[in-house]
Design a protein around this motif. Structure first.
Motif, mmCIF file in Angstrom:
data_model
loop_
_atom_site.group_PDB
_atom_site.id
_atom_site.type_symbol
_atom_site.label_atom_id
_atom_site.label_comp_id
_atom_site.label_asym_id
_atom_site.label_seq_id
_atom_site.Cartn_x
_atom_site.Cartn_y
_atom_site.Cartn_z
ATOM 1 N N ALA A 183 0.814 -1.255 -0.043
ATOM 2 C CA ALA A 183 -0.090 0.104 -0.014
ATOM 3 C C ALA A 183 0.900 1.202 0.095
ATOM 4 O O ALA A 183 1.755 1.314 0.837
ATOM 5 N N HIS A 184 0.581 2.395 -0.779
ATOM 6 C CA HIS A 184 1.304 3.554 -1.058
ATOM 7 C C HIS A 184 0.828 4.240 0.307
ATOM 8 O O HIS A 184 -0.459 4.272 0.722
ATOM 9 N N VAL A 185 1.726 5.092 0.842
ATOM 10 C CA VAL A 185 1.544 5.818 1.747
ATOM 11 C C VAL A 185 0.230 6.737 1.917
ATOM 12 O O VAL A 185 -0.374 7.371 2.804
ATOM 13 N N VAL A 216 12.630 8.571 -17.025
ATOM 14 C CA VAL A 216 11.281 8.875 -16.855
ATOM 15 C C VAL A 216 10.835 8.553 -15.415
ATOM 16 O O VAL A 216 11.203 7.607 -14.751
ATOM 17 N N TYR A 217 10.030 9.496 -14.749
ATOM 18 C CA TYR A 217 9.314 9.328 -13.602
ATOM 19 C C TYR A 217 8.407 7.980 -13.437
ATOM 20 O O TYR A 217 7.990 7.649 -14.475
ATOM 21 N N ILE A 218 8.573 7.483 -12.252
ATOM 22 C CA ILE A 218 7.785 6.044 -12.356
ATOM 23 C C ILE A 218 6.444 6.419 -12.328
ATOM 24 O O ILE A 218 5.611 5.497 -12.972
ATOM 25 N N THR A 231 12.323 7.618 -9.281
ATOM 26 C CA THR A 231 11.284 7.926 -8.545
ATOM 27 C C THR A 231 11.684 9.295 -7.472
ATOM 28 O O THR A 231 13.070 9.641 -7.734
ATOM 29 N N SER A 232 10.914 9.750 -6.842
ATOM 30 C CA SER A 232 11.118 10.631 -5.950
ATOM 31 C C SER A 232 12.393 10.563 -5.068
ATOM 32 O O SER A 232 13.080 11.393 -4.488
ATOM 33 N N ALA A 233 12.531 9.006 -4.724
ATOM 34 C CA ALA A 233 13.657 8.839 -3.694
ATOM 35 C C ALA A 233 15.005 8.656 -4.276
ATOM 36 O O ALA A 233 15.845 8.624 -3.800
ATOM 37 N N VAL A 238 -2.416 17.293 -7.223
ATOM 38 C CA VAL A 238 -2.416 17.305 -5.804
ATOM 39 C C VAL A 238 -1.453 18.453 -5.429
ATOM 40 O O VAL A 238 -1.459 19.759 -4.821
ATOM 41 N N HIS A 239 -0.189 18.364 -5.961
ATOM 42 C CA HIS A 239 1.210 19.024 -5.476
ATOM 43 C C HIS A 239 1.170 20.453 -6.246
ATOM 44 O O HIS A 239 1.962 21.287 -5.878
ATOM 45 N N ASP A 240 0.690 20.390 -7.340
ATOM 46 C CA ASP A 240 0.736 21.746 -8.203
ATOM 47 C C ASP A 240 -0.109 22.789 -7.594
ATOM 48 O O ASP A 240 0.221 24.068 -8.055
ATOM 49 N N GLY A 269 11.404 16.494 -0.699
ATOM 50 C CA GLY A 269 11.680 15.299 -0.884
ATOM 51 C C GLY A 269 10.627 14.303 -1.347
ATOM 52 O O GLY A 269 9.571 14.870 -1.528
ATOM 53 N N GLY A 270 11.079 13.102 -1.493
ATOM 54 C CA GLY A 270 9.815 11.972 -1.562
ATOM 55 C C GLY A 270 9.343 11.767 -0.383
ATOM 56 O O GLY A 270 9.486 11.941 0.789
ATOM 57 N N THR A 271 8.034 10.859 -0.362
ATOM 58 C CA THR A 271 7.160 10.544 0.748
ATOM 59 C C THR A 271 8.052 9.747 1.998
ATOM 60 O O THR A 271 8.187 10.189 3.225
ATOM 61 N N HIS A 331 -7.371 9.874 -6.804
ATOM 62 C CA HIS A 331 -7.051 8.513 -7.527
ATOM 63 C C HIS A 331 -6.468 7.463 -6.317
ATOM 64 O O HIS A 331 -6.872 6.427 -6.015
ATOM 65 N N MET A 332 -5.811 8.108 -5.484
ATOM 66 C CA MET A 332 -5.300 7.130 -4.196
ATOM 67 C C MET A 332 -6.396 6.965 -3.400
ATOM 68 O O MET A 332 -6.211 5.735 -2.833
ATOM 69 N N LYS A 333 -7.440 7.783 -3.187
ATOM 70 C CA LYS A 333 -8.311 7.593 -2.066
ATOM 71 C C LYS A 333 -9.518 6.682 -2.970
ATOM 72 O O LYS A 333 -10.496 6.225 -1.900
HETATM 73 P P1 13P Z 1 6.571 8.834 -3.768
HETATM 74 O O1 13P Z 1 5.683 8.212 -2.609
HETATM 75 O O2 13P Z 1 7.407 7.885 -4.385
HETATM 76 O O3 13P Z 1 7.274 10.098 -3.159
HETATM 77 O O4 13P Z 1 5.508 9.411 -4.754
HETATM 78 C C1 13P Z 1 4.788 10.063 -4.390
HETATM 79 C C2 13P Z 1 3.523 10.151 -5.533
HETATM 80 O O5 13P Z 1 2.900 10.966 -6.135
HETATM 81 C C3 13P Z 1 2.967 8.951 -5.829
HETATM 82 O O6 13P Z 1 1.776 8.826 -6.502
#
Ligand code: 13P
Ligand code: SF4
Length: 351
Positions: free
Chosen positions: A59-61, A148-150, A165-167, A216-218, A255-257, A302-304
């Motif tokens: 599960a993604h954070v 390319v970004y994942i 990835t962001s990491a 979300v982040h923009d 940073g990334g999450t 999307h995540m929710k």
């Molecule tokens: P990370 O958890 O790899 O930082 O990615 C964030 C993200 O936007 C995933 O959709």
């Protein structure tokens, strides 16, 4: 056992499961008794079915707290999920995240069944660029390696040299620049700008970027950072790499999450603000109950989209719409740049 999971928990099993969820952190996040009981009815069945079917749940954070704390076998950022999914010996992966993540899992584990509980869960970044767009970029900038970004489709990954990835994006781009005067990075324009600043590269001339953004982040307002600093003296402000450069230039950490969580763990501040999707703040509050968090977050639709009900339904009756497939010819070409990411991000030699 199958019959028992289908029938549901006894009253005492339900009570024990609700108490487990409360202890895992849901009580601290504000879940009341009736919400814990509703979640417990589902998590009890999911956790039993998962064992029966030899399934694993990454599960993604950014997923809902009841998924993260109730049924996930591992939780992480995009990088960790890609690595751990591939290493697992499960027969089936129920991916609590979005489509590009589930596709990456399928590419890395072609023999496993990969199911996406919310099959419509996309990503504004992934939708911003096609494989044909990447081919056109390569034609316009011959010889420039493509990172390319994942957060892209399997077809886009198949066209690139390395996935990031962001990491690991700064590290991998640094390595690419050590050998090339020009690098293409797509599709996140904000992350591209943040990387260009970090690496001291000129946008367009040295770092070619695309115009995708994360919905979300923009959208965070850089001006409010100053306001929050006055309101919460000593607050340490962290922002995700996908935020605008106007915002990332006024925060304490970008940073990334995964790295944001580590930063919180490593620092002792009066309070923290995590500028990203709200799931990370929920998880941080559950993991660090003694730390204070100031809210500034947005929800990713999307995540929710994944819910406990949908996870249970994917396990009980895996439908074709939830089954993630990647055509073999695309998967074969996308695998190499993903493996290259693992090699480059884990290589300890300096760029
Ligand atoms: P990370 O958890 O790899 O930082 O990615 C964030 C993200 O936007 C995933 O959709
Ligand atoms: Fe995509 Fe942004 Fe949602 Fe992540 S938070 S899945 S990058 S839209």
């Amino acid at each position: 056992m199958a019959l028992k999971a289908a029938v549901g928990p006894s009253p005492s099993e339900l009570e024990t499961e609700a108490a487990r969820l409360a202890d895992k952190g849901l009580a601290g996040l504000g879940y009341r008794d009736e919400e814990l009981e509703r979640a417990a009815r589902l998590t009890w069945r999911i956790n039993r079915l998962k064992k029966e079917k030899r399934a694993v749940i990454p599960a993604h954070v950014y997923q809902r707290p009841e998924i993260l704390l109730g049924v996930a076998d591992f939780i992480g950022d995009s990088y960790k999920l890609a690595k751990l999914g591939a290493a697992s010996d499960a027969k089936c992966i129920i991916f609590c995240g979005v489509r590009f993540m589930a596709e990456t899992a399928k590419i890395l584990s072609p023999d496993k069944e990969v199911l996406l509980p919310a099959p419509e869960a996309g990503c504004s970044l992934s939708e911003s660029i096609s494989a044909a767009d990447v081919r056109a970029l390569k034609k316009r900038h011959p010889g420039a390696p493509v990172a390319v970004y994942i957060n892209t489709t399997a077809a886009v990954k198949a066209e690139c040299d390395v996935v990031v990835t962001s990491a690991n994006a700064p590290k991998i781009l640094r390595k690419l620049f050590a050998e090339h005067p020009k690098v293409i990075f797509a599709p996140d324009a904000m992350m591209g700008r943040n990387l260009a600043k970090d690496l001291g590269k000129k946008i367009g001339e040295e770092l070619v970027i695309w115009d995708g953004t994360c919905l979300v982040h923009d959208n965070f307002d850089a001006a409010s950072v100053e306001f929050y600093r006055k309101m919460y003296p000593g607050v340490r402000i962290l922002a995700h790499f996908e935020c605008t450069p106007a915002l990332t230039s006024v925060v304490d950490y970008i940073g990334g999450t995964g790295d944001m969580m580590k930063w919180v763990d490593d620092h002792d501040a009066s309070s923290y603000m995590l500028i990203t999707e709200c799931g990370l703040g929920d998880l941080a509050r559950a993991r660090f109950p003694d730390k204070a968090f100031v809210p500034m977050c947005r929800l990713c639709p999307h995540m929710k989209a994944a819910t406990l009900e949908r996870v249970l339904s994917a396990l009980e009756s895996p439908s074709a719409s939830r089954r993630v497939e990647v055509p073999a010819s695309v998967a074969a070409r996308a695998l190499r740049p993903i493996e290259r990411m693992f090699e480059m991000s884990e290589d300890r030699s300096a760029a």
